[in-house]
Scaffold this motif. Structure first.
Motif, mmCIF file in Angstrom:
data_model
loop_
_atom_site.group_PDB
_atom_site.id
_atom_site.type_symbol
_atom_site.label_atom_id
_atom_site.label_comp_id
_atom_site.label_asym_id
_atom_site.label_seq_id
_atom_site.Cartn_x
_atom_site.Cartn_y
_atom_site.Cartn_z
ATOM 1 N N VAL A 1 14.555 -36.274 20.160
ATOM 2 C CA VAL A 1 15.332 -37.284 19.434
ATOM 3 C C VAL A 1 16.235 -36.608 18.406
ATOM 4 O O VAL A 1 17.431 -36.957 18.273
ATOM 5 C CB VAL A 1 14.393 -38.293 18.747
ATOM 6 N N LYS A 2 15.706 -35.638 17.702
ATOM 7 C CA LYS A 2 16.482 -34.927 16.675
ATOM 8 C C LYS A 2 17.711 -34.259 17.278
ATOM 9 O O LYS A 2 18.839 -34.420 16.762
ATOM 10 C CB LYS A 2 15.588 -33.894 15.995
ATOM 11 N N GLN A 3 17.513 -33.521 18.358
ATOM 12 C CA GLN A 3 18.629 -32.805 18.972
ATOM 13 C C GLN A 3 19.647 -33.762 19.574
ATOM 14 O O GLN A 3 20.854 -33.481 19.568
ATOM 15 C CB GLN A 3 18.100 -31.848 20.044
ATOM 16 N N THR A 4 19.184 -34.905 20.079
ATOM 17 C CA THR A 4 20.105 -35.903 20.638
ATOM 18 C C THR A 4 20.989 -36.476 19.540
ATOM 19 O O THR A 4 22.206 -36.649 19.727
ATOM 20 C CB THR A 4 19.321 -37.031 21.322
ATOM 21 N N LEU A 5 20.415 -36.798 18.384
ATOM 22 C CA LEU A 5 21.198 -37.346 17.264
ATOM 23 C C LEU A 5 22.217 -36.345 16.743
ATOM 24 O O LEU A 5 23.354 -36.715 16.400
ATOM 25 C CB LEU A 5 20.247 -37.766 16.133
ATOM 26 N N ILE A 6 21.831 -35.081 16.707
ATOM 27 C CA ILE A 6 22.764 -34.042 16.237
ATOM 28 C C ILE A 6 23.870 -33.819 17.264
ATOM 29 O O ILE A 6 25.058 -33.709 16.909
ATOM 30 C CB ILE A 6 21.998 -32.734 15.968
ATOM 31 N N LYS A 7 23.474 -33.752 18.535
ATOM 32 C CA LYS A 7 24.455 -33.498 19.596
ATOM 33 C C LYS A 7 25.490 -34.611 19.692
ATOM 34 O O LYS A 7 26.689 -34.357 19.920
ATOM 35 C CB LYS A 7 23.718 -33.352 20.928
ATOM 36 N N GLU A 8 25.034 -35.848 19.511
ATOM 37 C CA GLU A 8 25.958 -36.992 19.579
ATOM 38 C C GLU A 8 26.698 -37.208 18.264
ATOM 39 O O GLU A 8 27.471 -38.165 18.127
ATOM 40 C CB GLU A 8 25.173 -38.262 19.930
ATOM 41 N N ASP B 1 2.495 -46.392 27.381
ATOM 42 C CA ASP B 1 2.067 -45.982 26.043
ATOM 43 C C ASP B 1 3.059 -46.532 25.021
ATOM 44 O O ASP B 1 4.233 -46.770 25.334
ATOM 45 C CB ASP B 1 2.016 -44.453 25.916
ATOM 46 N N LYS B 2 2.567 -46.725 23.805
ATOM 47 C CA LYS B 2 3.417 -47.228 22.728
ATOM 48 C C LYS B 2 3.464 -46.202 21.602
ATOM 49 O O LYS B 2 2.424 -45.689 21.174
ATOM 50 C CB LYS B 2 2.883 -48.564 22.201
ATOM 51 N N ILE B 3 4.668 -45.882 21.144
ATOM 52 C CA ILE B 3 4.842 -44.894 20.082
ATOM 53 C C ILE B 3 5.796 -45.440 19.027
ATOM 54 O O ILE B 3 6.603 -46.329 19.298
ATOM 55 C CB ILE B 3 5.398 -43.553 20.626
ATOM 56 N N SER B 4 5.664 -44.890 17.821
ATOM 57 C CA SER B 4 6.633 -45.209 16.761
ATOM 58 C C SER B 4 7.493 -43.976 16.511
ATOM 59 O O SER B 4 7.003 -42.845 16.579
ATOM 60 C CB SER B 4 5.917 -45.626 15.479
ATOM 61 N N ILE B 5 8.767 -44.217 16.251
ATOM 62 C CA ILE B 5 9.701 -43.133 15.938
ATOM 63 C C ILE B 5 10.462 -43.519 14.681
ATOM 64 O O ILE B 5 11.110 -44.568 14.630
ATOM 65 C CB ILE B 5 10.698 -42.886 17.089
ATOM 66 N N VAL B 6 10.365 -42.682 13.665
ATOM 67 C CA VAL B 6 11.035 -42.937 12.392
ATOM 68 C C VAL B 6 12.007 -41.793 12.109
ATOM 69 O O VAL B 6 11.633 -40.615 12.176
ATOM 70 C CB VAL B 6 10.023 -43.057 11.231
ATOM 71 N N VAL B 7 13.258 -42.158 11.806
ATOM 72 C CA VAL B 7 14.301 -41.179 11.503
ATOM 73 C C VAL B 7 14.639 -41.266 10.020
ATOM 74 O O VAL B 7 14.899 -42.356 9.498
ATOM 75 C CB VAL B 7 15.570 -41.435 12.351
ATOM 76 N N ASN B 8 14.624 -40.121 9.360
ATOM 77 C CA ASN B 8 15.018 -40.042 7.949
ATOM 78 C C ASN B 8 16.121 -38.999 7.781
ATOM 79 O O ASN B 8 16.193 -38.029 8.543
ATOM 80 C CB ASN B 8 13.824 -39.661 7.071
ATOM 81 N N SER B 9 16.974 -39.216 6.772
ATOM 82 C CA SER B 9 18.022 -38.244 6.440
ATOM 83 C C SER B 9 18.463 -38.485 5.004
ATOM 84 O O SER B 9 17.980 -39.402 4.333
ATOM 85 C CB SER B 9 19.210 -38.382 7.399
#
Length: 270
Positions: A128-135, A54-62
């Motif tokens: 993805v959100k929790q991974t970015l915060i944790k790292e 499957d193909k998905i898009s992931i967009v991160v904003n802050s």
């Protein structure tokens, strides 16, 4: 006596032609067992879960746009035409996507491998959100996930057969039929098949659209990516397909025969 028999054949043949071309309302109407005001129980909604390939898009904003852009794939522009001067006539922009590998992972910028197979769209966003915060990479990320190549196919006796994109977390069989322009008058409402790939095995499910109870309790009421919906043709369509090869089954044949006998009967009477 011969004149009377010939004349009597005419209305008889017309009746045969009439009834052979008529269909029963019971074969056309949906949800015939629905009772107004009486609720129907639905199974637990089956949401779309991401699978390998499957193909998905992931967009991160802050708040820090430059920082969040480190985790976003580039936007790709596709040329959609050129003028006679060879200048760019138009472009279509699309966010690049992640293709889930055979093991269920995607390669996410900076972070590396992330397991996403078996997760819903909202679960991937939260992961993805929790991974970015944790790292300690982004303090306030807002993550948006969209499906890109997921779809279902609708074939057979529908007005607009084809493959249709899945743009929501829950897609029902009725949604897919609506996107295909509904069944034609020649489609069997009581014989709609859904073909589903389950662990490498193609499983056919039969659905009766004339029964709301049967439809709502079907394991394929909620569709999954790559499901194939097939609407079987009724006997009228089957007869039409054999008109050239077997004219005696055609309604127009009986009407023509009745017209011929009428003309013969008139000539005999004269």
């Amino acid at each position: 006596m011969k004149q009377i028999k010939a004349c009597n054949l005419v209305p008889l043949l017309l009746l045969v032609a009439f009834f052979s071309s008529c269909g029963s309302v019971d074969k056309v109407s949906y949800f015939q067992d629905l009772v107004p005001g009486m609720p129907e129980q639905l199974d637990v909604p089956l949401e779309i879960r991401v699978r390998p390939n499957d193909k998905i898009s992931i967009v991160v904003n802050s708040k820090d746009a430059e920082l969040s852009n480190l985790f976003n794939l580039p936007i790709v522009s596709h040329r959609i035409g050129r003028s006679s001067e060879q200048s760019l006539y138009g472009t279509a922009q699309q966010i690049s996507g992640y293709t889930v590998d055979e093991y269920g992972y995607i390669d996410f910028p900076v972070v590396g491998k992330l397991m996403v197979s078996g997760l819903r769209r909202t679960e991937i966003a939260e992961h993805v959100k929790q991974t970015l915060i944790k790292e300690d990479l982004v303090k306030d990320p807002v993550v948006t996930v969209e499906f890109m190549n997921l779809g279902v196919s609708v074939l057979g006796e529908v007005n607009n057969p084809g493959r249709f994109a899945i743009d929501r977390d829950r897609l029902t069989l009725l949604d897919a039929i609506s996107m295909a322009g509904d069944l034609t008058i020649y489609g069997k409402r009581e014989t709609v098949y859904v073909l589903r790939d389950e662990q490498g095995v193609q499983i056919p499910y039969r659905v009766d659209l004339t029964s709301a109870r049967q439809l709502y309790n079907s394991p394929v009421y909620y569709l999954q990516q790559n499901d194939v919906v097939y609407v079987e043709p009724n006997t009228v369509r089957a007869r039409q397909s054999t008109v050239n090869g077997n004219n005696i089954r055609s309604t127009s044949f009986w009407i023509s025969l009745a017209s011929l006998l009428t003309s013969v009967a008139v000539l005999i009477v004269k």
